[in-house]
Design an enzyme around this catalytic site. Structure first.
Site, mmCIF file in Angstrom:
data_model
loop_
_atom_site.group_PDB
_atom_site.id
_atom_site.type_symbol
_atom_site.label_atom_id
_atom_site.label_comp_id
_atom_site.label_asym_id
_atom_site.label_seq_id
_atom_site.Cartn_x
_atom_site.Cartn_y
_atom_site.Cartn_z
ATOM 1 N NE ARG A 30 -3.858 0.079 2.134
ATOM 2 C CZ ARG A 30 -4.957 -0.303 2.909
ATOM 3 N NH1 ARG A 30 -5.100 0.472 4.063
ATOM 4 N NH2 ARG A 30 -5.482 -1.374 2.723
ATOM 5 C CG HIS A 76 -6.476 -0.689 -6.100
ATOM 6 N ND1 HIS A 76 -5.222 -1.158 -5.472
ATOM 7 C CD2 HIS A 76 -7.071 0.386 -5.064
ATOM 8 C CE1 HIS A 76 -5.417 -0.492 -4.423
ATOM 9 N NE2 HIS A 76 -5.884 0.472 -4.237
ATOM 10 C CE1 TYR A 120 -19.395 17.659 -14.002
ATOM 11 C CE2 TYR A 120 -18.215 17.704 -12.001
ATOM 12 C CZ TYR A 120 -19.455 17.705 -12.603
ATOM 13 O OH TYR A 120 -20.870 17.829 -12.064
#
Length: 824
Positions: A30, A76, A120
């Site tokens: 991680r 993931h 966006y």
């Protein structure tokens, strides 16, 4: 039903086991980057998924949400926000030296603004990111099953660029943290090639090619020793400073322009901090700080007031804002499944070994592919040489499988060759195609020979690696942005930068109250309306600059220091701050003298005298305040006698000539001697003998006086007399002296106090009694007395109390006046 197995374990065992597994997962999978590709798992999965979907630099942009969904669904299984944040980070050119993702839309800013929502924005891999994934389809890295065993993902990317140092990394895991700064690609490749050719190269050799980090935001790094330590041990600290310049504006004003800021600094917070310092008046001379950043680049304008100290203000801002920061290296990465703190050479060696492994695996893959193709080509060439027989065999076969079997049996083709011959299209049976096959055969044989040489000869492998790195350098290397300086420059901030030079009125009272007031407040108030209690009175009232320094001396031999600008700023009629609010004094300790000086580097000395007849000079430089001056008093005079107290402290300027010291004891013995007879000693010393006292006698005061000065003396019975200083001959120190009182058999006069004053002084002196009561005495009303006279009575001791002090009267708009006044 089989009986279940129950294990008895303690909570400590369970917690230790579970947390250990959790920690291992956090560390390995991680928060920390892999030393080989410099990526954390989420970053690796983002790049792999986008490459797998064809979302590369040579194709159009795609919605970020689509890429995030692919990563989350296939590789993931975590929150979409964490994946998107990692994707945004990989696209930010002020955080990465070479961004790995190109993004259309708002991807955040140096002001800390968040990126637009992923629905966006659009993204694709950058061109240099293609090098991170180059040859991944040639079995160059290990692949493993994803979380649901439906697809395979790489454990590491081929990373044809040294990404760990190129883009750096930041992360915090369980028990480990990493802070690796970005570097310059061209310098890293030069260092790698040098180490490839010189495996025994020293760190100094490598640092000639890789001198230090190269931040995407530019700036200036100071402290080459810190870089060397970091490259040696993995830990080190350097100073990162903004790139600034001082520009001249119209009207004689100046402006500090900031073109580059330290790595990781929030620009909006930086500008706000500068303006906050200006508004809080922590720094003088700044008119305005503006962020003028636009499409042409970063720019912060700090406009200064007329006649401001530009360099001084810049030094203050470097010292007190993020225009200068400390950057701490902590180069931790996962190396062979373990977190390790790495140095520069360790990383470069690890990366070279990894790239050699990548090229070896790629070469084996290509070799096998070419060998397989060569086998087919040789079969086709053989088939074309006996074409009629081959066609005849195929035509009499029952089916495709039978045809392949017959070709193998009759002409000794391999199964693969037979399958290729059967699949051959009729148009390929031309003479031209035979030539093409022969050319391909020659080409394949040449390639196979080259591949075999790479695999058998390490020098050839290194040559290939070097050539490929040089190609990458030529296409992607960019000039260094961060300047490196050898030493960390010391920042000296003049007091005039932080404090406005203005005149104020300073007051120190007998009871320990201190304050400063503006001249406006002082002039608008009655002088005696000073906020003090009835039983208190001023020791010092003086107009001074806020840049001046106040020293307060106590009867126990301590000195308390305060810059004038740090005194409590109140109205003149307010009491001010009591010294005990910051510094604790003993029960019987009180302030007996206060002196204001313009500078701390003056060449003068403090002359300190005590009631048991001791005196010494101490250089002003010895009284330079330490870091704890706000809460601690310093010892300046060691008292030999437990009953003794300090009676006076005066500032002596060596350049003032014709000054002597005059001391008078309680019994009236006066002694005059040269200042030069008093040695200059350090702090915590007891001084030397000033006057030889009889048993039971004590020194009442010791003052500096000029030859033509006069003495004003007050006795405990309230008698006042004047006498000329020159009536006392200049003699040696440590003698008894001469009587300046007429000895009476009954109720004899004793000296309570005395001062020296200039002969042309015509004002009033003030006698203070133990009540306290105050009695003004006009000098013009009295005449010089003889040395043996007792003067005239001016204080009614029955109604006013016993005189204990005499001083020149403090009046409004007075020049420096203190309780123990001297002509100085």
């Amino acid at each position: 039903m089989s009986e279940s197995k129950i294990e008895n374990r303690t909570l400590e065992q369970l917690m230790g086991n579970r947390f250990g597994r959790y920690s291992k997962s956090i560390i390995q999978s991680r928060a920390l980057p892999d030393i080989r590709d410099g990526l954390k798992p989420v970053q690796r999965r983002i790049l792999f998924a986008m490459n797998k979907d064809g979302n590369t630099y040579d194709k159009g942009f795609r919605k970020s949400a689509k890429s995030v969904g692919n990563v989350m669904g296939n590789f993931h299984p975590h929150g979409d926000s964490s994946i998107y944040e990692a994707m945004v980070h990989l696209s930010q050119d002020w955080k990465l030296r070479e961004p790995l993702i190109e993004m259309h839309g708002n991807n955040g800013s140096m002001d800390g603004d968040p990126a637009a929502a992923m629905r966006y924005t659009e993204a694709r891999l950058s061109k240099i990111a293609g090098l991170m994934l180059q040859d991944i389809d040639k079995d160059t890295v290990e692949m493993t099953l994803n979380f649901d065993d439906t697809e395979k993902e790489p454990t590491v990317l081929p990373s044809r660029i040294p990404n760990l140092l190129l883009n750096g990394s930041t992360g915090i895991s369980a028990g480990y943290a990493t802070e690796i700064p970005p570097h310059n690609l061209g310098e890293l490749i030069d260092g790698l090639i040098y180490l490839l050719k010189h495996p025994q190269a020293s760190l100094d050799d490598l640092m000639k090619l890789i001198p230090g980090p190269d931040f995407p935001t530019g700036g200036i790094i100071q402290g080459r020793d810190g870089i060397r330590k970091a490259y040696t041990t993995g830990r080190g600290r350097v100073v990162v400073r903004a790139k600034t310049q001082i520009d001249r504006l119209r009207g004689g004003r100046q402006q500090i322009t900031v073109d580059e800021i330290p790595y990781g600094v929030n620009k909006a917070q930086l500008v706000k901090r500068i303006n906050d310092l200006r508004l809080a008046k922590k720094v003088e001379g700044i008119a305005e700080a503006r962020d003028e950043t636009d499409r042409s680049g970063l720019r912060i304008a700090i406009e200064l007031k007329r006649n401001a100290d530009a360099q001084g203000i810049l030094n203050y801002l470097l010292k007190n804002t993020d225009l200068q920061i400390n950057y701490n290296f902590n180069m931790v990465a996962i190396d062979d499944q373990r977190p390790m703190r790495i140095g520069l050479k360790h990383y470069l060696n690890s990366y070279l070994a990894f790239q050699q492994q990548i090229i070896t695996r790629r070469t084996r893959f290509d070799l096998q592919k070419d060998q397989d193709r060569l086998h087919i080509v040789e079969g086709l060439i053989k088939a074309l040489s006996i074409l009629d027989d081959v066609i005849h065999t195929i035509r009499r076969s029952k089916n495709r499988k039978d045809a392949q079997h017959n070709l193998v049996v009759e002409y000794q083709f391999s199964d693969k060759q037979a399958a290729a011959i059967v699949a051959l299209q009729l148009y390929r049976l031309t003479n031209t195609d035979v030539t093409d096959l022969q050319n391909e055969q020659a080409k394949l044989q040449k390639e196979i020979a080259a591949f075999e040489k790479i695999l058998s000869d390490k020098s050839e492998l290194d040559r290939v690696l070097e050539n490929e790195m040089l190609v990458i350098k030529k296409e992607f290397a960019t000039p260094r942005r961060t300047q490196i300086q050898n030493q960390v420059s010391q920042l000296k901030v003049a007091r005039t930068v932080t404090v406005a030079d203005e005149d104020v009125m300073v007051m120190v009272s007998h009871a320990g109250y201190i304050k400063r007031s503006s001249l406006r407040s002082y002039k608008a108030s009655d002088f005696n309306d000073n906020g003090l209690r009835e039983d208190d009175y001023p020791l010092l009232v003086q107009k001074a600059s806020t840049l001046s320094h106040l020293f307060m001396f106590t009867n126990q031999g301590h000195v308390i220091y305060r810059p004038v600008h740090e005194l409590t700023d109140v109205k003149w009629k307010d009491t001010g701050e009591h010294i005990s609010q910051t510094i604790g004094l003993a029960d019987n300790e009180e302030i007996i003298s206060a002196i204001i000086l313009k500078r701390l580097d003056l060449p003068g000395t403090m002359i300190i005298s005590t009631s048991d007849g001791q005196v010494k000079q101490t250089a002003l430089t010895e009284l330079k305040p330490g870091s704890r001056y706000k809460s601690h008093a310093s010892l300046v005079m060691k008292l030999k006698d437990p009953e003794a107290v300090v009676i006076n402290v005066q500032y002596f300027e060596p350049e003032l000539k014709n000054q002597t010291l005059v001391g008078i004891s309680r019994q009236g013995y006066a002694l005059r001697f040269d200042v030069s007879a008093v040695p200059t000693q350090g702090l915590r010393t007891a001084g030397v003998r000033a006057i030889n006292l009889k048993d039971g006698d004590r020194l009442m005061n010791l003052v500096l006086a000029h030859d033509d000065d006069r003495l004003a003396i007050i006795t405990q019975r309230g008698a006042f007399k004047e006498m000329a200083v020159d009536e006392l001959d200049v003699g040696a120190r440590a003698r008894r002296g001469n009587l300046v009182l007429h000895r009476l058999k009954r109720n004899p006069h004793e000296i309570a106090d005395f001062i020296a004053y200039p002969a042309d002084f015509t004002g009033a002196v003030e006698v203070i009694t133990d009540r306290p009561a105050f009695q003004d005495v006009l000098i013009s009303d009295h005449h010089l007395g003889t040395a043996k006279s007792n003067g005239v009575f001016v204080v009614d001791t029955d109604s006013q109390g016993t005189p204990i002090r005499i001083r020149r009267k403090i009046v409004a708009e007075a020049e420096p006046v203190s309780e123990k006044e001297t002509s100085n």
